[in-house]
Design an enzyme around this catalytic site. Sequence first.
Site, PDB file in Angstrom:
ATOM      1  N   THR A  31      25.544  40.677  52.312  1.00  0.00           N
ATOM      2  CA  THR A  31      25.228  41.231  53.631  1.00  0.00           C
ATOM      3  C   THR A  31      25.425  42.745  53.619  1.00  0.00           C
ATOM      4  OG1 THR A  31      27.484  40.718  54.391  1.00  0.00           O
ATOM      5  CG2 THR A  31      25.740  39.144  54.953  1.00  0.00           C
ATOM      6  N   ARG A  39      21.561  31.558  57.742  1.00  0.00           N
ATOM      7  CA  ARG A  39      21.918  30.607  58.798  1.00  0.00           C
ATOM      8  C   ARG A  39      22.019  31.271  60.168  1.00  0.00           C
ATOM      9  NH1 ARG A  39      25.108  30.005  54.627  1.00  0.00           N
ATOM     10  NH2 ARG A  39      25.030  28.146  53.354  1.00  0.00           N
ATOM     11  N   GLN A 106      27.640  32.033  45.300  1.00  0.00           N
ATOM     12  CA  GLN A 106      26.834  31.107  46.087  1.00  0.00           C
ATOM     13  C   GLN A 106      25.519  31.765  46.503  1.00  0.00           C
ATOM     14  OE1 GLN A 106      30.429  30.527  48.720  1.00  0.00           O
ATOM     15  NE2 GLN A 106      29.639  28.443  48.807  1.00  0.00           N
ATOM     16  N   HIS A 124      24.004  28.151  43.380  1.00  0.00           N
ATOM     17  CA  HIS A 124      22.880  27.695  44.206  1.00  0.00           C
ATOM     18  C   HIS A 124      21.535  28.190  43.698  1.00  0.00           C
ATOM     19  CE1 HIS A 124      26.028  27.225  47.646  1.00  0.00           C
ATOM     20  NE2 HIS A 124      25.978  26.174  46.849  1.00  0.00           N
ATOM     21  N   CYS A 132       6.858  25.303  37.736  1.00  0.00           N
ATOM     22  CA  CYS A 132       5.849  24.357  38.211  1.00  0.00           C
ATOM     23  C   CYS A 132       6.448  22.964  38.227  1.00  0.00           C
ATOM     24  CB  CYS A 132       4.620  24.400  37.305  1.00  0.00           C
ATOM     25  SG  CYS A 132       3.388  23.123  37.709  1.00  0.00           S
ATOM     26  N   CYS A 135       3.937  20.732  35.405  1.00  0.00           N
ATOM     27  CA  CYS A 135       3.961  20.981  33.961  1.00  0.00           C
ATOM     28  C   CYS A 135       5.234  21.687  33.501  1.00  0.00           C
ATOM     29  CB  CYS A 135       2.736  21.784  33.532  1.00  0.00           C
ATOM     30  SG  CYS A 135       2.758  23.530  34.026  1.00  0.00           S
ATOM     31  N   THR A 202      33.075  34.669  51.882  1.00  0.00           N
ATOM     32  CA  THR A 202      32.630  33.293  52.100  1.00  0.00           C
ATOM     33  C   THR A 202      33.557  32.596  53.080  1.00  0.00           C
ATOM     34  OG1 THR A 202      32.316  31.108  51.081  1.00  0.00           O
ATOM     35  CG2 THR A 202      33.865  32.602  49.999  1.00  0.00           C
ATOM     36  N   SER A 203      32.975  31.791  53.941  1.00  0.00           N
ATOM     37  CA  SER A 203      33.766  31.016  54.904  1.00  0.00           C
ATOM     38  C   SER A 203      34.368  29.781  54.257  1.00  0.00           C
ATOM     39  CB  SER A 203      32.885  30.596  56.081  1.00  0.00           C
ATOM     40  OG  SER A 203      31.829  29.743  55.637  1.00  0.00           O
ATOM     41  N   ASN A 225      38.144  38.147  53.379  1.00  0.00           N
ATOM     42  CA  ASN A 225      37.107  37.711  54.310  1.00  0.00           C
ATOM     43  C   ASN A 225      37.438  38.241  55.694  1.00  0.00           C
ATOM     44  OD1 ASN A 225      34.628  36.077  54.226  1.00  0.00           O
ATOM     45  ND2 ASN A 225      35.621  34.837  55.794  1.00  0.00           N
TER      46      ASN A 225
END
Length: 252
Positions: A31, A39, A106, A124, A132, A135, A202-203, A225
């Site tokens: 951020t 979110r 993440q 993630h 693809c 293939c 991160t929460s 945090n």
Amino acid sequence: MEPINEKIQTLMDWVNHSDRVVFFGGAGVSTESGIPDFRSVDGLYNQKYDYPPEEIISHSFFRRNTGEFYRFYRDKLIYEDAKPSTTHLALAKLEEEGKLQAVITQNIDGLHQLAGSKNVIELHGTVLKNHCMDCGAFYPGHEIITKAPEGETTTTWIPRCPKCNGIIKPDVVLYEEGLNENNITRAISAIASCDVLIVGGTSLGVYPAAGMINYYRGKKLVLVNLTPTPFDHKADLLIHEKLGEVFSHFLT
């Protein structure tokens, strides 16, 4: 309460006396590079999308409504002009100095690598890789996803493989999909073997990723945090401050 500057000094002392530091980060790292948490629900989102973000970036939604998935994906998850933040740069510097052993993230934006970090475990996935579904052909970068063919618009356009015309899927772990087993193993091994674990931005509310910090067995768990997390009571050092303000001290 211990003043924030003393807490930052404690963190610096711990890092300076260690060569087995691991950083576990979330959306707050990026951020500061201008990439918002997808979110977050804002007026623009309410005007443009008929579904919540968690539904749009789920595996089942991708399969049944691929065009709408890509409309959201291009708008909310790709930031081609984003640059590494102070935190990204500080972590890369600590790795170069032999202090930081791994970054576990993440995030999917690839900014840790752009900053110079080498050992990055992307739990993630990443927006910088695509394949693809038919293939298996691999397509790096954003271009295959963002550059619509002549006569098409990115509003509803679905990227297809030039080799077999199969649908191309980003190498991002969607909701309803499992994490890569190799990444899980690497992340757990890094956390279990480090002596300083820094968790930042991160929460710690997204599982199974958040649960990985339970594998830490040391006595120098640092949580950085702005808001409280479910793991605050486990922290040996708790810093409620912006990541950039904390990690800027490692760049001086």
